[in-house]
Enzyme design. Structure first.
Site, short mmCIF file in Angstrom:
data_model
loop_
_atom_site.label_atom_id
_atom_site.label_comp_id
_atom_site.label_asym_id
_atom_site.label_seq_id
_atom_site.Cartn_x
_atom_site.Cartn_y
_atom_site.Cartn_z
N ASP A 52 -6.75 -23.03 10.37
CA ASP A 52 -7.52 -24.22 10.00
C ASP A 52 -8.35 -24.67 11.19
O ASP A 52 -7.82 -24.99 12.25
CB ASP A 52 -6.56 -25.34 9.59
N TYR A 57 -13.64 -29.82 16.24
CA TYR A 57 -12.67 -29.46 17.28
C TYR A 57 -13.35 -28.77 18.48
O TYR A 57 -12.73 -28.55 19.50
CB TYR A 57 -11.56 -28.54 16.73
N LYS A 86 -14.44 -27.00 8.68
CA LYS A 86 -14.80 -28.29 8.08
C LYS A 86 -16.17 -28.77 8.56
O LYS A 86 -16.52 -28.61 9.73
CB LYS A 86 -13.76 -29.35 8.46
N HIS A 119 -14.87 -32.86 6.15
CA HIS A 119 -13.81 -33.27 7.07
C HIS A 119 -13.30 -34.67 6.76
O HIS A 119 -12.08 -34.92 6.79
CB HIS A 119 -14.31 -33.18 8.52
N1 LIG Z 1 -8.14 -33.24 8.59
C1 LIG Z 1 -7.85 -33.95 9.64
O1 LIG Z 1 -8.43 -35.01 9.89
C2 LIG Z 1 -6.81 -33.44 10.57
C3 LIG Z 1 -6.26 -34.34 11.51
C4 LIG Z 1 -5.27 -33.83 12.37
C5 LIG Z 1 -4.88 -32.50 12.29
N2 LIG Z 1 -5.47 -31.67 11.39
C6 LIG Z 1 -5.12 -30.24 11.32
O2 LIG Z 1 -3.74 -30.13 11.23
C7 LIG Z 1 -3.26 -29.27 12.27
C8 LIG Z 1 -1.86 -29.62 12.58
O3 LIG Z 1 -1.79 -30.60 13.63
P1 LIG Z 1 -0.71 -31.63 13.76
O4 LIG Z 1 -0.80 -32.38 15.00
O5 LIG Z 1 -0.84 -32.38 12.53
O6 LIG Z 1 0.56 -30.66 13.76
P2 LIG Z 1 2.08 -30.96 13.92
O7 LIG Z 1 2.70 -29.61 13.87
O8 LIG Z 1 2.55 -32.07 13.01
O9 LIG Z 1 2.20 -31.57 15.38
C9 LIG Z 1 1.89 -30.84 16.51
C10 LIG Z 1 2.75 -31.41 17.61
O10 LIG Z 1 4.09 -31.09 17.32
C11 LIG Z 1 4.68 -30.43 18.41
N3 LIG Z 1 5.44 -29.27 17.91
C12 LIG Z 1 4.97 -28.16 17.31
N4 LIG Z 1 5.98 -27.35 16.97
C13 LIG Z 1 7.11 -27.96 17.39
C14 LIG Z 1 8.47 -27.61 17.33
N5 LIG Z 1 8.88 -26.46 16.80
N6 LIG Z 1 9.38 -28.48 17.83
C15 LIG Z 1 8.99 -29.64 18.40
N7 LIG Z 1 7.71 -30.03 18.49
C16 LIG Z 1 6.78 -29.19 17.98
C17 LIG Z 1 3.56 -29.96 19.30
O11 LIG Z 1 4.02 -30.13 20.59
P3 LIG Z 1 3.54 -29.16 21.82
O12 LIG Z 1 2.08 -29.47 21.99
O13 LIG Z 1 4.41 -29.64 22.91
O14 LIG Z 1 3.82 -27.76 21.38
C18 LIG Z 1 2.43 -30.91 18.96
O15 LIG Z 1 2.48 -32.03 19.85
C19 LIG Z 1 -4.28 -29.47 13.38
O16 LIG Z 1 -4.26 -28.45 14.35
C20 LIG Z 1 -5.54 -29.48 12.57
O17 LIG Z 1 -5.88 -28.15 12.21
C21 LIG Z 1 -6.42 -32.13 10.52
#
Ligand SMILES: NC(=O)c1ccc[n+]([C@@H]2O[C@H](COP(=O)([O-])OP(=O)(O)OC[C@H]3O[C@@H](n4cnc5c(N)ncnc54)[C@H](OP(=O)(O)O)[C@@H]3O)[C@@H](O)[C@H]2O)c1
Length: 312
Positions: A52, A57, A86, A119
């Site tokens: 994604d 980004y 997006k 987006h």
């Molecule tokens: N449409 C939108 O507006 C929007 C907004 C936000 C995100 N997104 C998308 O969604 C994706 C997911 O992002 P998210 O932040 O939502 O993902 P998430 O997986 O909920 O959170 C990522 C965070 O979790 C931690 N993490 C990952 N795996 C872990 C594990 N096994 N154990 C403990 N902590 C863990 C990471 O820490 P570390 O960094 O320490 O590994 C990071 O800080 C983004 O990359 C993006 O593509 C879209």
């Protein structure tokens, strides 16, 4: 709609025959260029097949580089992976959609795209500045274009065979309904924040009825602590079933019928987040009864990225 009982190979069929979305997705919201390349490579090696991305980004080039290298080295075909990107808020005017799409495709080194999302439903003043503001720091919105105008331009990309599926992100049911009703090509995917503290049950129900895939971002609550990763219900289930809290949260997301995006930053975490399997029914019930409600990302309210991931 869901195929295969192994979460690692499970895909969800998209409406109007627009392909099959792997339920486990890797998100590329990573601020550092070198980290984008290594994390994308590790995710591909761990088995993730959905990537994604987003113009916003500012790292599509690095994702494209990592994917091209990874596909070549791993004997993986382009058709085996599913790539989403997006359209940013400053490109909502119909005449800006195709150029923005082509620029993303060039950076990603792709000749077709699996899924293109708007987006956010907020149109910003058109131009190269992704975060246009007035002198008081207020976002400059564009009142000269509607979301439906932008949607029609995305439909035209599908008509011309440039992308297979289209959808929306950071949208609520009230804004989704009129688009759904007027759309000639119905949205295939809606990407929103969703986790046990923000289950988006009503939106999920609507999506189920209309064969739209709900793609959950922040399934780990963006890794915020305190947050779902440290919730006592989640940690107790993890101890009981011999999994990590992250694995419990990701399995819950799949079992309730959403696809998901997670952003592991190391090879170990990529394997941990990919190797998930079904939870027992009583565990799902316990998670469904969590009462805490919290949204971690405010982007849905203003269109401005409301969240900078911790430590990045
Ligand atoms: N449409 C939108 O507006 C929007 C907004 C936000 C995100 N997104 C998308 O969604 C994706 C997911 O992002 P998210 O932040 O939502 O993902 P998430 O997986 O909920 O959170 C990522 C965070 O979790 C931690 N993490 C990952 N795996 C872990 C594990 N096994 N154990 C403990 N902590 C863990 C990471 O820490 P570390 O960094 O320490 O590994 C990071 O800080 C983004 O990359 C993006 O593509 C879209």
């Amino acid at each position: 709609m869901i195929e295969s009982s192994d979460f690692r190979t499970k895909r969800m069929s998209l409406n109007h025959g627009a392909g099959r979305l792997p339920v486990l997705g890797f998100g590329t919201l990573i601020s550092d260029a070198a980290a984008t390349i290594s994390a994308t490579r590790d995710a591909l090696e761990a088995g993730f097949r959905h990537f994604d991305c987003a113009e916003r980004y500012r790292n599509e080039r690095e994702v494209g580089e990592a994917l091209q290298a990874g596909l070549g080295a791993g004997g993986i075909a382009r058709e085996d992976i599913f790539v989403t990107t997006k359209l940013w808020n400053t490109n909502h005017r119909p005449e800006r959609v195709e150029p923005a799409f082509e620029a993303s495709m060039n950076r990603l080194r792709l000749d077709y795209l699996d899924l293109y999302l708007i987006h956010t439903p907020f149109a910003f003043q058109p131009g190269d500045e992704q975060d246009p503001r007035d002198q008081n720091g207020n976002v400059l919105y564009d009142r000269g274009v509607t979301l439906l105008d932008t949607w029609r331009a995305l439909e035209s990309l599908v008509d011309h065979g440039k992308c297979r599926a289209i959808g929306l992100s950071d949208i609520g049911l009230n804004e989704l309904l009129p688009i759904y009703e007027s759309a000639r090509i119905k949205p295939a995917v809606v990407q929103v924040e969703a986790h046990p503290y923000l289950p988006e049950t009503e939106l999920l129900e609507f999506c189920r009825e209309k064969c739209i895939v709900l793609l959950a971002f922040a399934p780990l609550g963006h890794g915020m602590r305190p947050g779902p990763l440290e919730d006592p219900v989640i940690t107790a289930i993890a101890a009981r079933v011999g999994k990590t809290s992250a694995q419990v949260l990701l399995a819950w997301a799949v079992q309730r019928g959403t696809a998901l995006l997670t952003t592991p930053m190391t090879a170990d975490r990529a394997r941990e987040n990919f190797n998930i399997s079904a939870l027992p029914e009583d565990a799902l019930d316990e998670i469904n009864h969590i009462q805490t409600r919290q949204r971690f990302n405010e982007v849905v309210k203003t269109g401005s990225p409301g969240f900078i991931p911790q430590g990045r």
